[in-house]
Scaffold this active site. Sequence first.
Site, PDB file in Angstrom:
ATOM      1  N   THR A 100       0.822  -1.216   0.000  1.00 23.60           N
ATOM      2  CA  THR A 100       0.000   0.000   0.000  1.00 23.60           C
ATOM      3  C   THR A 100       0.855   1.263   0.000  1.00 23.60           C
ATOM      4  OG1 THR A 100      -1.778  -1.158   1.162  1.00 23.60           O
ATOM      5  CG2 THR A 100      -1.809   1.241   1.242  1.00 23.60           C
ATOM      6  N   SER A 139      -7.252  -0.909  -6.551  1.00 18.82           N
ATOM      7  CA  SER A 139      -6.867  -1.200  -5.178  1.00 18.82           C
ATOM      8  C   SER A 139      -5.419  -1.660  -5.187  1.00 18.82           C
ATOM      9  CB  SER A 139      -7.758  -2.311  -4.603  1.00 18.82           C
ATOM     10  OG  SER A 139      -7.203  -2.854  -3.417  1.00 18.82           O
ATOM     11  N   ASN A 141      -4.582  -4.145  -3.863  1.00 18.59           N
ATOM     12  CA  ASN A 141      -4.698  -5.593  -3.951  1.00 18.59           C
ATOM     13  C   ASN A 141      -4.685  -6.134  -5.379  1.00 18.59           C
ATOM     14  OD1 ASN A 141      -5.092  -5.029  -1.289  1.00 18.59           O
ATOM     15  ND2 ASN A 141      -7.166  -5.865  -1.162  1.00 18.59           N
ATOM     16  N   HIS A 188      33.645 -37.633 -11.263  1.00 18.09           N
ATOM     17  CA  HIS A 188      34.075 -37.718  -9.853  1.00 18.09           C
ATOM     18  C   HIS A 188      35.415 -37.025  -9.650  1.00 18.09           C
ATOM     19  CE1 HIS A 188      30.979 -40.840  -8.897  1.00 18.09           C
ATOM     20  NE2 HIS A 188      31.188 -41.165 -10.164  1.00 18.09           N
ATOM     21  N   SER A 318      45.643 -10.007  -6.732  1.00 14.10           N
ATOM     22  CA  SER A 318      46.110 -10.040  -5.352  1.00 14.10           C
ATOM     23  C   SER A 318      46.733  -8.703  -4.983  1.00 14.10           C
ATOM     24  CB  SER A 318      47.144 -11.152  -5.162  1.00 14.10           C
ATOM     25  OG  SER A 318      47.714 -11.103  -3.870  1.00 14.10           O
ATOM     26  N   SER A 319      46.559  -8.328  -3.724  1.00 11.97           N
ATOM     27  CA  SER A 319      47.189  -7.111  -3.220  1.00 11.97           C
ATOM     28  C   SER A 319      48.622  -7.358  -2.773  1.00 11.97           C
ATOM     29  CB  SER A 319      46.373  -6.557  -2.042  1.00 11.97           C
ATOM     30  OG  SER A 319      46.356  -7.499  -0.976  1.00 11.97           O
ATOM     31  N   LYS A 324      49.481 -12.256 -10.190  1.00 15.17           N
ATOM     32  CA  LYS A 324      48.402 -13.216  -9.961  1.00 15.17           C
ATOM     33  C   LYS A 324      47.107 -12.689 -10.565  1.00 15.17           C
ATOM     34  CE  LYS A 324      46.630 -16.156  -6.220  1.00 15.17           C
ATOM     35  NZ  LYS A 324      45.194 -16.133  -6.485  1.00 15.17           N
ATOM     36  N   GLU A 331      33.773 -16.038 -10.385  1.00 15.84           N
ATOM     37  CA  GLU A 331      33.488 -15.930  -8.950  1.00 15.84           C
ATOM     38  C   GLU A 331      32.265 -15.041  -8.706  1.00 15.84           C
ATOM     39  OE1 GLU A 331      38.165 -16.407  -7.535  1.00 15.84           O
ATOM     40  OE2 GLU A 331      37.279 -14.412  -7.782  1.00 15.84           O
TER      41      GLU A 331
END
Length: 468
Positions: A100, A139, A141, A188, A318-319, A324, A331
Amino acid sequence: MTAYRTEKDSMGELEIPTTAYYGIQTARAIANFGISGIKPLSTYVDAGITIKKATATVNAQLDCIPKDMAAAIAQACDEILAGQLRDQFVVDVYQAGAGTSHHMNLNEVLANRALEIIGDRKGNYDRISPNDHVNYGQSTNDVIPTAIRIGGLMALQRSLYPALDRLIEQLDKKAHEFKDVIKSGRTHLQDAVPVRLGEEFAAYAQIMRDHLRRINLAAEDLTYLGLGGSASGTGLNTHPEYCDRVAAKLSELTGFPLQPAPHLMAAMQSMSPFVHVSSALRNLAQDTIKIANDLRLMDSGPKTGLKEIQLPPVQPGSSIMPGKYNPVIAEMINMVGFQVIGYDTAIAVAAQAGQLELNVMMPLIAYDLIHSIEILGNALLALADKCVAGITTNRDRCLDYAEGSLSLVTALNNHIGYLNSADIAKESLATGKSLRQIVLERGLMTEVQLAEVLDLEKMSQIVRRSQT
């Protein structure tokens, strides 16, 4: 100093900044729901405003509101859809049940802008009222579940469908580019029979095609609208022709094949269309997570992993470790996928939380569903253009793995039997001898027979089924 106007509702009066296009009910919601700071999604606003344009137009055609008033409301809608006044939609995502507060935010902004258009002042609701005119025959709804439907369709069309098409295109290109790259299969996470790298990408493309088809099918549920059901699905305070006309007008405005639901009360109560679409999104997210993890695994290394492929480096990884590069796009895909799965769970729980004629959890469903579509679309587009498009392969390493795989022994089963093949595999692993050398030493097959049976080109070739 800030200037104010005084507005009144059934609970009393409040001072509203004169610069604000929202009104008293929105102001109450701002005070009550400072929960997350997350405002309504732009696509969700677009859907609600489009509904308001359609309803104003139809109500004018049916002589339910004056035509000049409807024209002013429609102009306000067009301005907002063009990007104006977007900062006026301010109610937190976590708000009053059923939506609402957000709904009245739409009504108030439109009423106040329409008042300006006709030369009047904001807040003079005797001329154009958020409730009596902008919301005539409607409405929360029936408007909010309709807005979720249209918002979902808009998000799919704008974001997810183009992204899936693009990802499929890029996967198909890699399938062709890598069609002759032979590598070891793995089941596997252990050596399996040889496969083609191109076929792995072709499989990914087919998986995405299947998801696109499933989502399209689920989205058909969104085209049936409960708009016109009014407060409880009975159509109270609506013109007899309103329901059909407003669905037709919305179809015209959106380009979607919209139609009234067979039963307006059912369309208001049940959240199953949203659960259906959300579950299809979850299904897509799960497979996308799996594919992203495959890419990360095949790119693992560069010295101590598989390194069968190289994902394009898009930023330093990488920091502290120079040189790298991480599979950051893959990710990110995982994080988005996890979020979509979480949203799907929330939607499922919210969908069963309705009572009798209404589900009051619609604000949560609206945000989670549309946001799922949009972040998935954005993520898949990034996967296509910033990752898949730039993938290269290490052909020599792939071939070395394929030729060194113990699972090549599988091809010998039909010629020397399963137990003999298993024994040869054990000896190869223990001694370092090749499968070929051991078979020849044991006199089980000739060199010519071995060359035929251990042909990697033939072993990795997929037999295509005819398409009917």
